[in-house]
Design a protein around this motif. Structure first.
Motif, PDB file in Angstrom:
ATOM      1  N   MET A   1     -75.166-101.053   8.188  1.00 16.17           N
ATOM      2  CA  MET A   1     -74.012-100.787   9.052  1.00 16.17           C
ATOM      3  C   MET A   1     -73.808 -99.250   9.202  1.00 16.17           C
ATOM      4  O   MET A   1     -73.820 -98.538   8.210  1.00 16.17           O
ATOM      5  N   THR A   2     -73.682 -98.755  10.423  1.00 15.94           N
ATOM      6  CA  THR A   2     -73.469 -97.304  10.598  1.00 15.94           C
ATOM      7  C   THR A   2     -71.994 -96.990  10.320  1.00 15.94           C
ATOM      8  O   THR A   2     -71.151 -97.908  10.290  1.00 15.94           O
ATOM      9  N   GLU A   3     -71.740 -95.723  10.203  1.00 11.88           N
ATOM     10  CA  GLU A   3     -70.360 -95.314   9.904  1.00 11.88           C
ATOM     11  C   GLU A   3     -69.392 -95.786  11.000  1.00 11.88           C
ATOM     12  O   GLU A   3     -68.265 -96.190  10.744  1.00 11.88           O
ATOM     13  N   ILE A   4     -69.941 -95.779  12.242  1.00  8.76           N
ATOM     14  CA  ILE A   4     -69.102 -96.121  13.390  1.00  8.76           C
ATOM     15  C   ILE A   4     -68.728 -97.609  13.413  1.00  8.76           C
ATOM     16  O   ILE A   4     -67.679 -97.997  13.932  1.00  8.76           O
ATOM     17  N   ASP A   5     -69.625 -98.452  12.778  1.00 12.72           N
ATOM     18  CA  ASP A   5     -69.340 -99.898  12.743  1.00 12.72           C
ATOM     19  C   ASP A   5     -68.342-100.284  11.650  1.00 12.72           C
ATOM     20  O   ASP A   5     -67.873-101.408  11.612  1.00 12.72           O
ATOM     21  N   GLN A   6     -68.093 -99.346  10.750  1.00 14.23           N
ATOM     22  CA  GLN A   6     -67.198 -99.676   9.625  1.00 14.23           C
ATOM     23  C   GLN A   6     -65.825-100.077  10.157  1.00 14.23           C
ATOM     24  O   GLN A   6     -65.285 -99.396  11.026  1.00 14.23           O
ATOM     25  N   PRO A   7     -65.238-101.155   9.638  1.00 13.07           N
ATOM     26  CA  PRO A   7     -63.880-101.473  10.079  1.00 13.07           C
ATOM     27  C   PRO A   7     -62.910-100.385   9.612  1.00 13.07           C
ATOM     28  O   PRO A   7     -63.112 -99.793   8.555  1.00 13.07           O
ATOM     29  N   LEU A   8     -61.894-100.131  10.414  1.00 13.85           N
ATOM     30  CA  LEU A   8     -60.917 -99.104  10.047  1.00 13.85           C
ATOM     31  C   LEU A   8     -60.120 -99.537   8.820  1.00 13.85           C
ATOM     32  O   LEU A   8     -59.687-100.693   8.736  1.00 13.85           O
ATOM     33  N   ASP A   9     -59.956 -98.620   7.895  1.00 15.45           N
ATOM     34  CA  ASP A   9     -59.131 -98.915   6.733  1.00 15.45           C
ATOM     35  C   ASP A   9     -57.682 -98.602   7.106  1.00 15.45           C
ATOM     36  O   ASP A   9     -57.232 -97.462   7.052  1.00 15.45           O
ATOM     37  N   LEU A  10     -56.983 -99.657   7.551  1.00 13.98           N
ATOM     38  CA  LEU A  10     -55.633 -99.424   8.060  1.00 13.98           C
ATOM     39  C   LEU A  10     -54.673 -98.953   6.983  1.00 13.98           C
ATOM     40  O   LEU A  10     -53.759 -98.182   7.236  1.00 13.98           O
ATOM     41  N   ASN A  11     -54.920 -99.409   5.734  1.00 16.65           N
ATOM     42  CA  ASN A  11     -54.038 -98.949   4.650  1.00 16.65           C
ATOM     43  C   ASN A  11     -54.117 -97.447   4.515  1.00 16.65           C
ATOM     44  O   ASN A  11     -53.125 -96.759   4.368  1.00 16.65           O
ATOM     45  N   HIS A  12     -55.385 -96.940   4.607  1.00 15.78           N
ATOM     46  CA  HIS A  12     -55.578 -95.503   4.468  1.00 15.78           C
ATOM     47  C   HIS A  12     -54.939 -94.767   5.655  1.00 15.78           C
ATOM     48  O   HIS A  12     -54.260 -93.768   5.508  1.00 15.78           O
ATOM     49  N   GLN A  13     -55.160 -95.353   6.853  1.00 14.61           N
ATOM     50  CA  GLN A  13     -54.666 -94.698   8.069  1.00 14.61           C
ATOM     51  C   GLN A  13     -53.153 -94.481   8.028  1.00 14.61           C
ATOM     52  O   GLN A  13     -52.642 -93.478   8.495  1.00 14.61           O
ATOM     53  N   TYR A  14     -52.433 -95.443   7.459  1.00 14.15           N
ATOM     54  CA  TYR A  14     -50.983 -95.344   7.479  1.00 14.15           C
ATOM     55  C   TYR A  14     -50.389 -94.819   6.176  1.00 14.15           C
ATOM     56  O   TYR A  14     -49.191 -94.685   6.051  1.00 14.15           O
ATOM     57  N   ALA A  15     -51.307 -94.483   5.221  1.00 12.68           N
ATOM     58  CA  ALA A  15     -50.803 -94.039   3.926  1.00 12.68           C
ATOM     59  C   ALA A  15     -49.887 -92.831   4.067  1.00 12.68           C
ATOM     60  O   ALA A  15     -48.822 -92.780   3.472  1.00 12.68           O
ATOM     61  N   LEU A  16     -50.286 -91.881   4.936  1.00 13.69           N
ATOM     62  CA  LEU A  16     -49.506 -90.657   5.065  1.00 13.69           C
ATOM     63  C   LEU A  16     -48.109 -90.962   5.597  1.00 13.69           C
ATOM     64  O   LEU A  16     -47.126 -90.414   5.130  1.00 13.69           O
ATOM     65  N   ASP A  17     -48.032 -91.878   6.581  1.00 12.77           N
ATOM     66  CA  ASP A  17     -46.725 -92.236   7.117  1.00 12.77           C
ATOM     67  C   ASP A  17     -45.814 -92.803   6.035  1.00 12.77           C
ATOM     68  O   ASP A  17     -44.636 -92.522   5.977  1.00 12.77           O
ATOM     69  N   ARG A  18     -46.423 -93.610   5.125  1.00 13.21           N
ATOM     70  CA  ARG A  18     -45.606 -94.255   4.092  1.00 13.21           C
ATOM     71  C   ARG A  18     -45.068 -93.263   3.068  1.00 13.21           C
ATOM     72  O   ARG A  18     -43.934 -93.317   2.664  1.00 13.21           O
ATOM     73  N   ASP A  19     -45.972 -92.318   2.680  1.00 12.46           N
ATOM     74  CA  ASP A  19     -45.585 -91.406   1.598  1.00 12.46           C
ATOM     75  C   ASP A  19     -45.012 -90.098   2.130  1.00 12.46           C
ATOM     76  O   ASP A  19     -44.941 -89.133   1.411  1.00 12.46           O
ATOM     77  N   CYS A  20     -44.672 -90.043   3.392  1.00 14.28           N
ATOM     78  CA  CYS A  20     -44.415 -88.733   3.990  1.00 14.28           C
ATOM     79  C   CYS A  20     -43.291 -87.987   3.280  1.00 14.28           C
ATOM     80  O   CYS A  20     -42.238 -88.531   2.978  1.00 14.28           O
ATOM     81  N   THR A  21     -43.578 -86.714   2.992  1.00 12.33           N
ATOM     82  CA  THR A  21     -42.587 -85.844   2.375  1.00 12.33           C
ATOM     83  C   THR A  21     -42.117 -84.866   3.425  1.00 12.33           C
ATOM     84  O   THR A  21     -42.913 -84.120   3.995  1.00 12.33           O
ATOM     85  N   THR A  22     -40.831 -84.847   3.686  1.00  8.54           N
ATOM     86  CA  THR A  22     -40.292 -83.923   4.683  1.00  8.54           C
ATOM     87  C   THR A  22     -39.977 -82.590   3.995  1.00  8.54           C
ATOM     88  O   THR A  22     -39.913 -82.497   2.767  1.00  8.54           O
ATOM     89  N   LEU A  23     -39.765 -81.596   4.834  1.00 10.96           N
ATOM     90  CA  LEU A  23     -39.542 -80.238   4.322  1.00 10.96           C
ATOM     91  C   LEU A  23     -38.298 -80.155   3.431  1.00 10.96           C
ATOM     92  O   LEU A  23     -38.353 -79.614   2.320  1.00 10.96           O
ATOM     93  N   SER A  24     -37.182 -80.709   3.911  1.00 12.62           N
ATOM     94  CA  SER A  24     -35.944 -80.545   3.131  1.00 12.62           C
ATOM     95  C   SER A  24     -36.056 -81.266   1.788  1.00 12.62           C
ATOM     96  O   SER A  24     -35.589 -80.763   0.757  1.00 12.62           O
ATOM     97  N   ARG A  25     -36.728 -82.423   1.777  1.00 11.76           N
ATOM     98  CA  ARG A  25     -36.905 -83.144   0.508  1.00 11.76           C
ATOM     99  C   ARG A  25     -37.805 -82.339  -0.429  1.00 11.76           C
ATOM    100  O   ARG A  25     -37.565 -82.256  -1.629  1.00 11.76           O
ATOM    101  N   HIS A  26     -38.826 -81.715   0.153  1.00  7.99           N
ATOM    102  CA  HIS A  26     -39.765 -80.941  -0.649  1.00  7.99           C
ATOM    103  C   HIS A  26     -39.081 -79.760  -1.337  1.00  7.99           C
ATOM    104  O   HIS A  26     -39.341 -79.468  -2.505  1.00  7.99           O
ATOM    105  N   VAL A  27     -38.173 -79.084  -0.611  1.00  5.49           N
ATOM    106  CA  VAL A  27     -37.464 -77.943  -1.204  1.00  5.49           C
ATOM    107  C   VAL A  27     -36.688 -78.409  -2.439  1.00  5.49           C
ATOM    108  O   VAL A  27     -36.744 -77.790  -3.507  1.00  5.49           O
ATOM    109  N   LEU A  28     -35.994 -79.529  -2.307  1.00  6.55           N
ATOM    110  CA  LEU A  28     -35.202 -80.036  -3.438  1.00  6.55           C
ATOM    111  C   LEU A  28     -36.117 -80.446  -4.598  1.00  6.55           C
ATOM    112  O   LEU A  28     -35.809 -80.186  -5.759  1.00  6.55           O
ATOM    113  N   GLN A  29     -37.262 -81.049  -4.260  1.00  3.45           N
ATOM    114  CA  GLN A  29     -38.224 -81.433  -5.312  1.00  3.45           C
ATOM    115  C   GLN A  29     -38.723 -80.197  -6.057  1.00  3.45           C
ATOM    116  O   GLN A  29     -38.854 -80.189  -7.268  1.00  3.45           O
ATOM    117  N   GLN A  30     -39.019 -79.134  -5.281  1.00  2.00           N
ATOM    118  CA  GLN A  30     -39.536 -77.900  -5.875  1.00  2.00           C
ATOM    119  C   GLN A  30     -38.531 -77.308  -6.870  1.00  2.00           C
ATOM    120  O   GLN A  30     -38.893 -76.832  -7.928  1.00  2.00           O
TER     121      GLN A  30
END
Ligand code: AHM
Ligand code: MG
Length: 357
Positions: A1-30
């Motif tokens: 199977m070529t790289e292009i035939d690989q099914p999309l890993d949807l969990n990975h694709q949306y991981a960033l949306d799920r864990d997203c850290t916004t700027l104001s939250r990051h300042v408080l975390q820091q």
């Protein structure tokens, strides 16, 4: 199977949306705190993010709207021609902070004197220093530009005085830049490392994209306007001759400091704007450009120097003071400094010999 035939890993694709850290939250975390000071910094960064989004929106449509491109016909306090986008961006930051309640005073390279927001001064005693559009010669040709900012506490009791701003760069409590490129990025430091956020236009939010960025100790890039070669001191010319004659160096210069610094932050190297015959102190302004970027680069493990002094130790004599700037990877900045030191030593020896007759 070529790289292009690989099914999309949807969990990975949306991981960033799920864990997203916004700027104001990051300042408080820091800061690991919800103290009033931490809340202030978080709110201040939020306002900077708002200004960045407004400027980015204008830039992306600049070729389509009236009065976005070109010059105003005026010159600023530095004697430079003012562009329409400089005026727009300068005003955007003022508007964003007028409603913040936190910033009493804004100073920018586009204004002769600081702008006061009297309604805020009883509660918020912070000053925002900024370069609204850095690299504005790039605006009309749709290339990357930036904004640079620093926040300092307002210390003077004297109303409408800017004396307290004439202090070194260690007094900065938050610094950063916005890069308006293929995507809009905001890179900041509040003295706890350097972190980059990317604007997700569909969310209208800056989302954390790189945390605790470390600049390499050495990199291949040297970034300087070599058209000024004839105007430099011999030490800088010797450094440039050195990189021309050694393998492993590559030149990159975009005409916008923010873009050049961003590349160096991630890939290593050195940016230089030394003194010239026409501008003996160089072109870049200490309070709005050199000191904020010096703080940020040092937080990432790099170095910033005038050639003989750390940029963060420089005390300006006036609001719009300029300094020579050598900034980037530790080893590369040290190499440029070594050429300057050698040149100064030789000059001193010559002076001693001449004085002895
Ligand atoms: P600006 O803030 O008025 O645009 O001036 C600063 C810019 C920097 O972004 C850039 O590194 C430099 O000026 C370019 O100057 P030059 O055209 O002399 O190389
Ligand atoms: Mg600038």
């Amino acid at each position: 199977m070529t790289e292009i035939d690989q099914p999309l890993d949807l969990n990975h694709q949306y991981a960033l949306d799920r864990d997203c850290t916004t700027l104001s939250r990051h300042v408080l975390q820091q800061l690991q705190s919800f103290s009033p000071e931490a809340q202030d910094l978080s709110a201040l960064m939020n306002r900077i993010a708002l200004a960045a989004k407004l400027v980015a929106r204008r830039l992306t449509r600049a070729g389509l709207v009236e009065d976005a491109l070109g010059f105003t016909g005026r010159t600023n306090v530095q004697g430079e021609s003012v562009k329409k986008m400089d005026v727009f961006a300068n005003q955007v930051f003022i508007s964003a902070f007028e409603q913040s309640g936190l910033v009493c005073r804004l100073a920018s390279e586009e204004m002769d004197n600081p702008y006061y927001i009297p309604d805020n001064c009883s509660i918020g005693r912070y000053t925002l220093l900024y370069d609204p559009i850095d690299g504005s010669s790039n605006v009309d040709i749709n290339l990357n530009v930036g904004s640079i900012f620093a926040i300092r506490r307002q210390e003077g009791e004297e109303p409408y005085s800017s004396e307290d701003l004439l202090q070194d760069g260690h007094k900065q409590i938050a610094v950063g830049y916005i890069l308006y490129g293929p995507s809009t990025m905001l890179v900041y430091s509040i003295g706890h490392g350097v972190h980059a956020f990317t604007l997700d236009p569909s969310l209208g939010e800056f989302i954390l994209s790189s945390e605790n960025i470390r600049i390499p100790d050495h990199g291949p890039v040297y970034s300087v306007n070599e058209g000024n070669f004839w105007q430099w001191e011999e030490s800088i010319r010797n450094y440039i001759r050195y990189v021309h004659r050694h393998e492993g160096y590559t030149a990159r210069y975009s005409g916008a400091l923010v873009g050049d610094i961003h590349r160096i932050l991630f890939q290593g190297g050195v940016f230089l704007y030394p003194g010239t015959v026409k501008k003996p102190e160089g072109k870049l302004r200490l309070l709005y450009e050199s000191a904020p970027l010096a703080f940020l680069i040092e937080q990432a493990g790099g170095k910033a120097s005038t050639g003989t002094q750390s940029i963060l130790d420089v005390v300006p004599e006036k609001l719009h003071a300029r300094t020579p700037l050598i900034i980037g990877s530790k080893e590369d900045v040290a190499l440029v400094e070594s050429f300057i030191q050698e040149h100064n030593r030789e000059q001193q020896e010559r002076e001693i010999l001449t004085s002895k007759g």
